[in-house]
Design an enzyme around this catalytic site. Structure first.
Site, PDB file in Angstrom:
ATOM      1  N   ARG A  69       0.607  -0.882  -0.330  1.00  0.00           N
ATOM      2  CA  ARG A  69      -0.021  -0.131   0.345  1.00  0.00           C
ATOM      3  C   ARG A  69       1.207   0.804   0.421  1.00  0.00           C
ATOM      4  NH1 ARG A  69      -5.080   1.439   3.849  1.00  0.00           N
ATOM      5  NH2 ARG A  69      -6.215  -0.066   2.121  1.00  0.00           N
ATOM      6  N   HIS A 113      -8.365   0.758  -5.747  1.00  0.00           N
ATOM      7  CA  HIS A 113      -7.594  -0.388  -4.799  1.00  0.00           C
ATOM      8  C   HIS A 113      -8.697  -2.088  -5.313  1.00  0.00           C
ATOM      9  CE1 HIS A 113      -7.920  -1.926  -0.774  1.00  0.00           C
ATOM     10  NE2 HIS A 113      -8.866  -0.470  -0.122  1.00  0.00           N
ATOM     11  N   GLN A 155     -10.582  -4.696  -2.720  1.00  0.00           N
ATOM     12  CA  GLN A 155     -11.616  -3.503  -2.639  1.00  0.00           C
ATOM     13  C   GLN A 155     -12.690  -4.142  -3.763  1.00  0.00           C
ATOM     14  OE1 GLN A 155     -11.394  -2.255   0.490  1.00  0.00           O
ATOM     15  NE2 GLN A 155     -14.467  -2.097   0.030  1.00  0.00           N
ATOM     16  N   ASP A 185     -17.817   6.900  -0.659  1.00  0.00           N
ATOM     17  CA  ASP A 185     -15.938   6.960   0.086  1.00  0.00           C
ATOM     18  C   ASP A 185     -16.125   7.989   0.730  1.00  0.00           C
ATOM     19  OD1 ASP A 185     -13.217   6.321   0.532  1.00  0.00           O
ATOM     20  OD2 ASP A 185     -12.879   6.177  -1.505  1.00  0.00           O
ATOM     21  N   CYS A 201     -16.583   1.506   1.753  1.00  0.00           N
ATOM     22  CA  CYS A 201     -14.777   0.966   1.706  1.00  0.00           C
ATOM     23  C   CYS A 201     -14.910   0.754   3.230  1.00  0.00           C
ATOM     24  CB  CYS A 201     -14.238   1.102   0.362  1.00  0.00           C
ATOM     25  SG  CYS A 201     -14.337   3.205   0.625  1.00  0.00           S
ATOM     26  N   ARG A 210     -13.246  -9.230   2.074  1.00  0.00           N
ATOM     27  CA  ARG A 210     -11.751  -8.340   1.737  1.00  0.00           C
ATOM     28  C   ARG A 210     -11.113  -9.981   2.201  1.00  0.00           C
ATOM     29  NH1 ARG A 210      -9.486  -3.680   2.079  1.00  0.00           N
ATOM     30  NH2 ARG A 210      -7.939  -4.076   1.313  1.00  0.00           N
TER      31      ARG A 210
HETATM   32  N1  NVA Z   1     -10.497   6.775  -1.015  1.00  0.00           N
HETATM   33  C1  NVA Z   1      -9.807   6.107   0.548  1.00  0.00           C
HETATM   34  C2  NVA Z   1      -9.732   5.099   0.492  1.00  0.00           C
HETATM   35  C3  NVA Z   1      -9.892   3.804   1.450  1.00  0.00           C
HETATM   36  C4  NVA Z   1      -9.891   3.067   1.705  1.00  0.00           C
HETATM   37  C5  NVA Z   1      -8.610   6.584   0.754  1.00  0.00           C
HETATM   38  O1  NVA Z   1      -7.517   6.534  -0.126  1.00  0.00           O
HETATM   39  O2  NVA Z   1      -8.218   7.582   1.368  1.00  0.00           O
HETATM   40  N1   CP Z   2     -11.389  -0.718   3.473  1.00  0.00           N
HETATM   41  C1   CP Z   2      -9.922  -0.587   2.983  1.00  0.00           C
HETATM   42  O1   CP Z   2      -9.448  -0.528   2.301  1.00  0.00           O
HETATM   43  O2   CP Z   2      -9.801  -0.100   4.300  1.00  0.00           O
HETATM   44  P1   CP Z   2      -8.276  -0.324   6.036  1.00  0.00           P
HETATM   45  O3   CP Z   2      -7.931   1.279   4.490  1.00  0.00           O
HETATM   46  O4   CP Z   2      -9.067   0.401   7.131  1.00  0.00           O
HETATM   47  O5   CP Z   2      -7.211  -1.002   5.223  1.00  0.00           O
END
Ligand code: NVA
Ligand code: CP
Length: 318
Positions: free
Chosen positions: A109, A136, A139, A231, A271, A299
């Site tokens: 990530r 993602h 997800q 989101d 999500c 997930r």
């Molecule tokens: N759009 C959000 C998704 C988190 C799972 C982010 O990138 O923070």
């Molecule tokens: N939805 C998701 O990816 O959650 P986290 O950011 O907690 O991993």
């Protein structure tokens, strides 16, 4: 015998064909059923497999589900944390060439999507995108599985994403387009999706019979939607834009009125993590029409399915 996903990366939701999505859903459904019944799996296809987890952003669901999923299938997760100075102490390429000598896969990530594509290009072991600024994909896999568990076949069904044309939207648009869905986006001016991703999703939709619609007003786009997706307005890495974003996204909240406007059977999706009262109301998020926890549960199973198909000694699909 090797399956079609043996040794494969997952960097983008566009990496998978319709048949590969169906393979993952079938394997994930089997794993989910078995896990719900027994809290363990008889087959251990990841026995002896070691996978690095690199997280340059915060995470609850992704960290826990990758680590637990690896353990549940006999594999092992190594959290590398911040201690490796990723791309600073050492180049991405040097890190890839070291990790591939010891490990069987890399979950990452990070911010810039090009870091993940570079890691995958340099590494001889599979790389799994656990979220970048652009995508993602795990997800999206969990989301479409949760939606089809609730409403059945997704071909021709409509999902409207309300808010930021961001990483989560990008992956949903690519996955939905592959599956023949109509994916709509209602976003405020200045917060639209990446044009290259929209073009790619439109090309996929042209083949699958799906449709990509990008517009502004959620009240115009919601009617007829099977699902409304929310989101956060401020994604990780955008904290400095927080005030401007909260102002710009006013009116882009999935609330009961918008969900009713979508349709009497329509569901809400998120999500997580969520900011109740911003992009979604507490009433909708905590209500019976919301799939957020089903999405989170899935997930674990879609990731296990993908890891087993990619790294497993025997393909799990029958
Ligand atoms: N759009 C959000 C998704 C988190 C799972 C982010 O990138 O923070
Ligand atoms: N939805 C998701 O990816 O959650 P986290 O950011 O907690 O991993």
């Amino acid at each position: 015998m090797t399956g079609p996903l043996q040794g494969r990366d997952l960097l983008s939701s566009a990496d998978l064909s319709l048949a590969e999505y169906e393979l993952i859903f079938a394997t994930a459904a089997r794993l989910k059923r078995e896990f719900r019944e027994q809290r363990r799996h008889a087959a251990q296809p990841l026995d002896g497999r070691n996978v690095a987890l690199i997280f340059e952003k915060q995470s609850l669901r992704t960290r826990v589900t990758f680590e637990a999923g690896l353990n549940q299938l006999g594999g092992h997760a190594l959290h590398l944390g911040d201690g490796i100075g990723f791309g600073v102490r050492e180049s991405v390429s040097d890190i890839a060439h070291n990790l591939e000598r010891w490990l069987d896969g890399i979950v990452i990530r990070t911010f810039d999507h090009s870091v993940v594509t570079e890691l995958a290009a340099e590494s001889s072991v599979p790389v799994f995108n656990a979220l970048t600024d652009d995508e993602h994909p795990f997800q999206a896999l969990a989301d479409v599985m949760a939606l089809s568990e609730r409403i059945g076949s997704l071909k021709g069904r409509v999902l409207t994403f309300v808010g930021d044309g961001n990483n989560v939207y990008h992956s949903l648009a690519l996955a939905g387009a592959t599956l023949g869905m109509e994916i709509r986006l209602a976003h405020p001016a200045g917060f639209g999706p990446h044009p290259d991703i929209v073009a790619k999703a439109e090309a996929l939709a042209a083949t699958s019979g799906g449709k990509i619609v990008v517009g502004r007003d959620p009240r115009v786009l919601a009617p007829g939607s099977d699902a409304l997706y929310a989101d956060v307005w401020v994604s990780m890495g955008q904290e400095e834009q927080s005030h401007a974003r909260v102002a710009a996204f006013a009116g882009y909240c999935v609330d009961s009125a918008l969900l009713d406007l979508a349709g009497p059977e329509s569901v809400a999706m998120h999500c997580l993590p969520a900011k109740r009262g911003q992009e979604i109301t507490a009433e909708v998020l905590d209500g019976p029409r919301c799939l957020a926890l089903e999405q989170a549960e899935n997930r674990l199973h879609v990731q296990k399915a993908f890891l087993a198909e990619s790294l497993g000694r025997e393909p799990l699909a029958q």
